[in-house]
Design a protein around this motif. Structure first.
Motif, PDB file in Angstrom:
ATOM      1  N   GLN A  48       1.880   8.102  -8.664  1.00 32.21           N
ATOM      2  CA  GLN A  48       1.929   7.399  -7.384  1.00 32.21           C
ATOM      3  C   GLN A  48       1.612   5.916  -7.531  1.00 32.21           C
ATOM      4  O   GLN A  48       1.004   5.298  -6.659  1.00 32.21           O
ATOM      5  CB  GLN A  48       0.956   8.041  -6.386  1.00 32.21           C
ATOM      6  N   GLY A  49       2.035   5.345  -8.663  1.00 27.01           N
ATOM      7  CA  GLY A  49       1.877   3.922  -8.867  1.00 27.01           C
ATOM      8  C   GLY A  49       0.548   3.489  -9.436  1.00 27.01           C
ATOM      9  O   GLY A  49       0.327   2.297  -9.639  1.00 27.01           O
ATOM     10  N   GLN A  88       3.958  -3.560  -6.959  1.00 27.92           N
ATOM     11  CA  GLN A  88       3.489  -2.312  -7.553  1.00 27.92           C
ATOM     12  C   GLN A  88       2.123  -1.937  -6.992  1.00 27.92           C
ATOM     13  O   GLN A  88       1.233  -2.761  -6.881  1.00 27.92           O
ATOM     14  CB  GLN A  88       3.428  -2.455  -9.075  1.00 27.92           C
ATOM     15  N   SER A  89       2.000  -0.676  -6.650  1.00 24.47           N
ATOM     16  CA  SER A  89       0.764  -0.217  -6.028  1.00 24.47           C
ATOM     17  C   SER A  89      -0.371  -0.086  -7.016  1.00 24.47           C
ATOM     18  O   SER A  89      -1.509   0.125  -6.629  1.00 24.47           O
ATOM     19  CB  SER A  89       1.007   1.140  -5.338  1.00 24.47           C
ATOM     20  N   SER A  90      -0.082  -0.172  -8.340  1.00 24.42           N
ATOM     21  CA  SER A  90      -1.139  -0.038  -9.333  1.00 24.42           C
ATOM     22  C   SER A  90      -1.962  -1.314  -9.455  1.00 24.42           C
ATOM     23  O   SER A  90      -2.969  -1.330 -10.138  1.00 24.42           O
ATOM     24  CB  SER A  90      -0.534   0.316 -10.698  1.00 24.42           C
ATOM     25  N   SER A  98       8.812  -3.037  -6.475  1.00 24.84           N
ATOM     26  CA  SER A  98       9.459  -1.738  -6.348  1.00 24.84           C
ATOM     27  C   SER A  98      10.203  -1.738  -5.039  1.00 24.84           C
ATOM     28  O   SER A  98      10.198  -2.711  -4.302  1.00 24.84           O
ATOM     29  CB  SER A  98       8.411  -0.613  -6.370  1.00 24.84           C
ATOM     30  N   GLY A 136       2.775   2.245 -13.745  1.00 23.63           N
ATOM     31  CA  GLY A 136       2.840   2.637 -12.346  1.00 23.63           C
ATOM     32  C   GLY A 136       4.247   2.597 -11.783  1.00 23.63           C
ATOM     33  O   GLY A 136       4.442   2.825 -10.589  1.00 23.63           O
ATOM     34  N   GLN A 137       5.244   2.288 -12.640  1.00 22.61           N
ATOM     35  CA  GLN A 137       6.609   2.144 -12.162  1.00 22.61           C
ATOM     36  C   GLN A 137       7.587   2.862 -13.091  1.00 22.61           C
ATOM     37  O   GLN A 137       7.321   3.048 -14.284  1.00 22.61           O
ATOM     38  CB  GLN A 137       6.993   0.666 -12.082  1.00 22.61           C
ATOM     39  N   LYS A 153      11.121   1.662  -9.295  1.00 20.55           N
ATOM     40  CA  LYS A 153      10.485   2.378  -8.190  1.00 20.55           C
ATOM     41  C   LYS A 153       9.106   2.843  -8.605  1.00 20.55           C
ATOM     42  O   LYS A 153       8.778   2.879  -9.796  1.00 20.55           O
ATOM     43  CB  LYS A 153      11.338   3.559  -7.745  1.00 20.55           C
ATOM     44  N   THR A 154       8.302   3.211  -7.621  1.00 20.39           N
ATOM     45  CA  THR A 154       6.948   3.691  -7.886  1.00 20.39           C
ATOM     46  C   THR A 154       7.003   5.009  -8.652  1.00 20.39           C
ATOM     47  O   THR A 154       7.793   5.893  -8.339  1.00 20.39           O
ATOM     48  CB  THR A 154       6.178   3.887  -6.575  1.00 20.39           C
TER      49      THR A 154
END
Length: 375
Positions: free
Chosen positions: A191-192, A107-109, A102, A168-169, A185-186
């Protein structure tokens, strides 16, 4: 349409030129073509060309893009709303090949390893040399026992985010002069994380982790010193989504000792002796960290002399060998003497042909001063 010259050609450098070479070439050309110095008809255009070339090649990211994609990659500044040419290309590759990038990184997930922790431990010199086993109380984030780390109230489960479909994206499509670009993007909704917690766990408030104090036992090996770092695997904070925990780093600080000083693997101690002891010699007892040891002082030992006690120092932390204890002799001169002591010393000086100044005689430094003044 104006064709731009190669930026390396503009600056007159090779493609593998270092940042210093780029700066040197730019300064030379900037002085040469600056309109205030050279007010020729083409100076302003050439100065701008040189500046544009240096602006791109002096920036590592822009230079990398330029080397890969030419002027289109190097001149991404100025495309309003585009956010950077390099990220645009990364987004295209991610869309085709399933990359999880992202605008802010991966990815924060995705599962995340737990954070490492640091604990500063103060120990004595004796403990550092002999080693010890001790217990530490470490506050850290651990999986919530009430929700099992899901963050959702017991009896409920997180639901898949309807906006990103659990990825998550979010994909964002942009139409530019170069064509259609797809960026990632997130997800703003989750919030991802890819999931939404409708009923958060009251114990962890939806975080899935809670702060706890954990008691762990560690073994300090013999030979550690201030700054030694002990790594305890898996005793850091809990990871997210099944990821492994972090590690605990114990940083050692050794308190100063009243008698001994450490120098690498050797121990140093200073022993005060009277001038009679060092003059006549004899056997004395000296302290060690393992008790008292006998040391033979030769007759006529001088102040500052150093003697070595083999194997009485610090063991190697790796278990190979051990240092020595160094004993430095300091001679103590009595500050006050009674009449009998003075008489004995004066007799010693007489039989030794030593000059002893009488009371009222000028000091050595005063006699030296008089000698130089006389010249």
């Amino acid at each position: 349409m104006t064709v731009k010259r190669d930026y390396y050609e503009v600056l007159g450098v090779e493609k593998d030129a270092s940042p210093e070479e780029l700066k040197k070439a730019y300064r030379k050309l900037a002085r040469q073509y600056h309109p205030d110095v050279n007010p020729g008809p083409d100076s302003e255009a050439k100065f701008k060309e040189v500046k544009d070339a240096y602006d791109v090649l002096s920036d590592p990211q822009k230079r990398s893009n330029y080397d890969r994609f030419g002027h289109e990659g190097g001149s991404f500044q100025g495309f309003g709303g585009f956010g950077g040419f390099s990220s645009g290309f990364e987004d295209i590759f991610d869309s085709f090949f399933g990359g999880g990038f992202s605008s802010g990184g991966r990815q924060s997930s995705a599962p995340r390893r737990g954070a490492d922790l640091r604990y500063d431990l103060e120990i004595t010199l004796e403990e550092a040399i002999r080693g010890k086993t001790t217990s530490l109380r470490i506050p850290r984030a651990e999986k919530c026992s009430a929700c099992g780390g899901t963050g959702a109230r017991k009896g409920t489960t997180p639901v898949t985010c309807i906006v990103c479909g659990g990825t998550g994206q979010q994909q964002v499509v942009r139409n530019t002069a170069f064509g259609r670009f797809v960026s990632v993007k997130t997800c703003e909704r989750c919030q991802g994380e890819g999931k939404i917690i409708k009923e958060p766990c009251p114990k962890c408030r939806g975080e899935g982790r809670v702060m706890r104090e954990r008691k762990i036992e560690i073994k300090i090996p013999p030979g550690v010193d201030t700054g030694s770092r002990l790594r305890v695997y898996g005793e850091g904070e809990t990871g997210t989504k099944g990821a492994p925990p972090g590690d605990l780093y114990v940083i050692i600080h050794v308190r100063p000792h009243k008698v001994f000083k450490r120098q690498d693997h050797d121990l140093i101690c200073e022993i005060p002796l009277s001038f009679v002891q060092v003059a006549l010699g004899g056997e004395i007892e000296v302290p060690t960290l393992e008790g008292k040891a006998k040391l033979r002082i030769p007759e006529g030992t001088q102040p500052g002399a150093v003697f070595r006690l083999k194997g009485k120092g610090v063991p190697s932390v790796r278990g190979f060998g051990r240092g020595d204890q160094l004993v430095q002799i300091n001679v103590e001169v009595p500050r006050k003497l009674n009449a009998r002591q003075k008489k004995i010393l004066q007799e010693f000086a007489r039989v030794s042909n030593l000059e002893v100044p009488e009371q009222g005689d000028k000091s050595f430094f005063e006699r030296v001063k008089d000698t130089f003044n006389a010249k």
